[in-house]
Scaffold this motif. Structure first.
Motif, PDB file in Angstrom:
ATOM      1  N   LEU A  99      -0.930  -4.291   1.423  1.00 17.79           N
ATOM      2  CA  LEU A  99      -1.844  -3.253   0.893  1.00 17.79           C
ATOM      3  C   LEU A  99      -2.965  -2.955   1.895  1.00 17.79           C
ATOM      4  O   LEU A  99      -3.358  -1.790   2.088  1.00 17.79           O
ATOM      5  N   LEU A 100      -3.461  -4.048   2.522  1.00 16.14           N
ATOM      6  CA  LEU A 100      -4.506  -3.846   3.499  1.00 16.14           C
ATOM      7  C   LEU A 100      -3.995  -3.024   4.678  1.00 16.14           C
ATOM      8  O   LEU A 100      -4.682  -2.123   5.192  1.00 16.14           O
ATOM      9  N   LEU A 101      -2.747  -3.304   5.105  1.00 18.36           N
ATOM     10  CA  LEU A 101      -2.174  -2.562   6.216  1.00 18.36           C
ATOM     11  C   LEU A 101      -1.961  -1.103   5.837  1.00 18.36           C
ATOM     12  O   LEU A 101      -2.202  -0.178   6.641  1.00 18.36           O
ATOM     13  N   ALA A 102      -1.511  -0.888   4.602  1.00 19.59           N
ATOM     14  CA  ALA A 102      -1.296   0.485   4.145  1.00 19.59           C
ATOM     15  C   ALA A 102      -2.617   1.267   4.123  1.00 19.59           C
ATOM     16  O   ALA A 102      -2.692   2.434   4.524  1.00 19.59           O
ATOM     17  N   TRP A 103      -3.651   0.570   3.638  1.00 20.85           N
ATOM     18  CA  TRP A 103      -4.968   1.247   3.599  1.00 20.85           C
ATOM     19  C   TRP A 103      -5.441   1.587   5.010  1.00 20.85           C
ATOM     20  O   TRP A 103      -5.964   2.671   5.274  1.00 20.85           O
ATOM     21  N   PHE A 104      -5.226   0.638   5.916  1.00 20.27           N
ATOM     22  CA  PHE A 104      -5.657   0.860   7.291  1.00 20.27           C
ATOM     23  C   PHE A 104      -4.899   2.021   7.921  1.00 20.27           C
ATOM     24  O   PHE A 104      -5.478   2.874   8.619  1.00 20.27           O
ATOM     25  N   LEU A 105      -3.575   2.042   7.696  1.00 18.32           N
ATOM     26  CA  LEU A 105      -2.781   3.135   8.253  1.00 18.32           C
ATOM     27  C   LEU A 105      -3.210   4.497   7.681  1.00 18.32           C
ATOM     28  O   LEU A 105      -3.260   5.508   8.397  1.00 18.32           O
ATOM     29  N   ALA A 106      -3.474   4.481   6.364  1.00 21.43           N
ATOM     30  CA  ALA A 106      -3.906   5.751   5.738  1.00 21.43           C
ATOM     31  C   ALA A 106      -5.220   6.239   6.345  1.00 21.43           C
ATOM     32  O   ALA A 106      -5.405   7.442   6.603  1.00 21.43           O
ATOM     33  N   ARG A 107      -6.131   5.303   6.576  1.00 22.41           N
ATOM     34  CA  ARG A 107      -7.408   5.686   7.167  1.00 22.41           C
ATOM     35  C   ARG A 107      -7.220   6.213   8.587  1.00 22.41           C
ATOM     36  O   ARG A 107      -7.896   7.138   9.026  1.00 22.41           O
ATOM     37  N   GLN A 108      -6.285   5.577   9.330  1.00 22.63           N
ATOM     38  CA  GLN A 108      -6.034   6.030  10.684  1.00 22.63           C
ATOM     39  C   GLN A 108      -5.504   7.459  10.712  1.00 22.63           C
ATOM     40  O   GLN A 108      -5.720   8.202  11.675  1.00 22.63           O
ATOM     41  N   ILE A 109      -4.807   7.844   9.656  1.00 21.81           N
ATOM     42  CA  ILE A 109      -4.242   9.194   9.606  1.00 21.81           C
ATOM     43  C   ILE A 109      -5.272  10.204   9.091  1.00 21.81           C
ATOM     44  O   ILE A 109      -5.456  11.287   9.657  1.00 21.81           O
TER      45      ILE A 109
END
Length: 472
Positions: A99-109
């Protein structure tokens, strides 16, 4: 572009110029993209295939094309859900990390896109580049948007500067055309006035000669009194013709060096008696010498005419201020004043606290025979003759007036080189010399003037030989 991303270029009508994946050139883009083709930013709409997209638009400055880069919304969501699914399968411990990785990826986009949208939302101010590190595509899009906005701002500033310069040039041209038209009107009126004055002078000369004969042949005091009244009226007519000749530039000016301060102080007592107690006269003379080249009588008449005009503008009384000062006009200042030339000037300013003039009256104030007074009370030659007097000295006149606030007349005389002032004494009147049969040749084309002058000479004891023309 990355796999499964979409990119395209459409023209001003919404037709494809190019598209990845491919599409027919000239084919209409999706309705959502056509609706946003002239806008810059991020938009969400379905593709031609019906897939929901997140699209970023940019518009080149040199054409009406629109460049768009999009990614399928479902793929973004699928990646996130796939990460979550694997996290659940790997266990609760990996779930939190997923979930943390998904949140990070979403923020990067989304963060770079949000930063771009905020940075370029206001196209009126030069934007910054908020993204320093990020995907190459986002950085390239940022550079493209930044360049387009800067070019648009520079173009708007150049356009505003050009419009401002054009307005200034048009205003100067209109002022120059108005001044030329005024000068041509004054010249035409002056020529007409000069012709009338010449003929009128002949009439006055004939009347004066015959009236003078009556004086010589009559000792009756009553008759002499009536004759003197007639001579006074003739003198008034002569003064009027002199003013008309001044308009036509046919008047012998007789310029001499004088100090404007001396002429003002020399007329102040006469002004105070003429203007009455209701008008307070204030002098503000320059402490420096104010030497000019002009006709003293014309200067005195100009001061008196301006003061009388000011008095008439203040029927209930007020303040009349007479000021002299030195001023230097450069080309820029002179260009904003009608008929002005750069140089050193001595300025006579006569200001009142009267009712002022409307813009329409001010426009015609220096035209000959123009007056706002009742018929018979004013000839309308006051400011016109002042204008002619100043013009013959090489100067010009400017008027500032506001209704209800008063009027200031500024008379600009070219400053004369310092030097001694020599007053020309007026010749003392003498009795006409009597003759003893001497022969005088009299040449005059006007019969009445010639006849009256011949009779006057004969009465003084001369023999007169008359001729109408030179050859005769």
């Amino acid at each position: 572009i990355p796999k499964n991303w979409l990119a395209g270029i459409i023209d001003g009508e919404g037709r494809f110029i190019a598209r990845v994946p491919s599409a027919e050139v000239g084919q209409f883009a999706s309705q959502g993209w056509r609706a946003t083709k002239r806008q810059t930013g991020l938009f969400e709409f379905p593709s031609l295939e019906g897939d929901p997209l997140i699209n970023a638009n940019a518009q080149p400055s040199m054409s009406n094309w629109t460049v768009g880069v999009a990614v399928k919304k479902a793929e973004l969501q699928a990646a996130a859900w796939n990460t979550v699914r694997w996290a659940v399968m790997l266990g609760a411990g990996l779930s939190a990390a997923s979930l943390l990785l998904a949140w990070f990826l979403a923020r990067q986009i989304t963060r770079p896109i949000d930063q771009l949208r905020e940075a370029f939302a206001d196209a009126s101010a030069e934007p910054s580049k908020p993204i320093a590190i990020g995907p190459p595509e986002i950085l390239q899009l940022q550079d493209t948007l930044h360049h387009a906005v800067v070019e648009r701002i520079n173009a708007n500033q150049a356009l505003m500067a050009a419009l401002s310069n054009l307005e200034g040039e048009m205003a100067l041209r209109e002022e120059a055309q108005a001044a030329l038209a005024q000068s041509q009107r004054m010249e035409a009126i002056g020529q007409l006035a000069g012709g009338i004055a010449h003929d009128f002078n002949n009439v006055l000369a004939a009347i004066s000669s015959n009236v003078d004969m009556v004086t010589l042949r009559s000792a009756d005091e009553k008759i002499r009194e009536l004759v003197q009244n007639a001579m006074d009226a003739i003198q008034m007519g002569a003064n009027l013709t002199r003013r008309l000749l001044l308009l036509s530039s046919q008047h012998e000016v007789g310029l001499e060096r004088l100090d404007l301060n001396d002429r003002v102080t020399g007329t102040i007592e006469l002004l105070r008696r003429t203007l009455g107690e209701q008008v307070n006269v204030s002098l503000r003379l320059s402490p420096d010498p104010c030497q000019i080249s002009a006709n003293p009588g014309d200067i005195d008449n100009a001061i008196i005419n301006l003061a009388i005009n000011a008095r008439d503008a203040m029927p209930s009384g007020g303040m009349l201020t007479i000021k002299t000062h030195l001023v230097s006009l450069d080309a820029d200042v002179a260009g904003r004043i009608a008929n002005a030339q750069p140089g050193e000037y001595v300025v006579l300013t006569v200001s009142d606290t009267g009712h002022g003039m409307s813009p329409e009256v001010l426009k015609h104030a220096m035209e000959p025979f123009f007056t706002t007074k009742d018929p018979g009370k004013e000839t309308g030659l006051g400011l016109a003759t002042i204008h002619s007097t100043v013009r013959q000295s090489g100067g010009f006149v400017a008027i500032d007036s506001t209704e209800g606030m008063g009027t200031s007349v500024h008379v600009y005389f070219p400053k004369a080189e310092p030097g001694p002032i020599v007053s020309r004494a007026a010749p003392s009147p003498k009795e006409a010399p009597l003759g003893n049969g001497e022969l005088i040749l009299l040449v005059e084309d006007n019969d009445k003037v010639r006849e009256g002058t011949a009779n006057r000479l004969k009465s003084l004891g001369y023999a007169v030989l008359e001729a109408k023309t030179g050859p005769e």
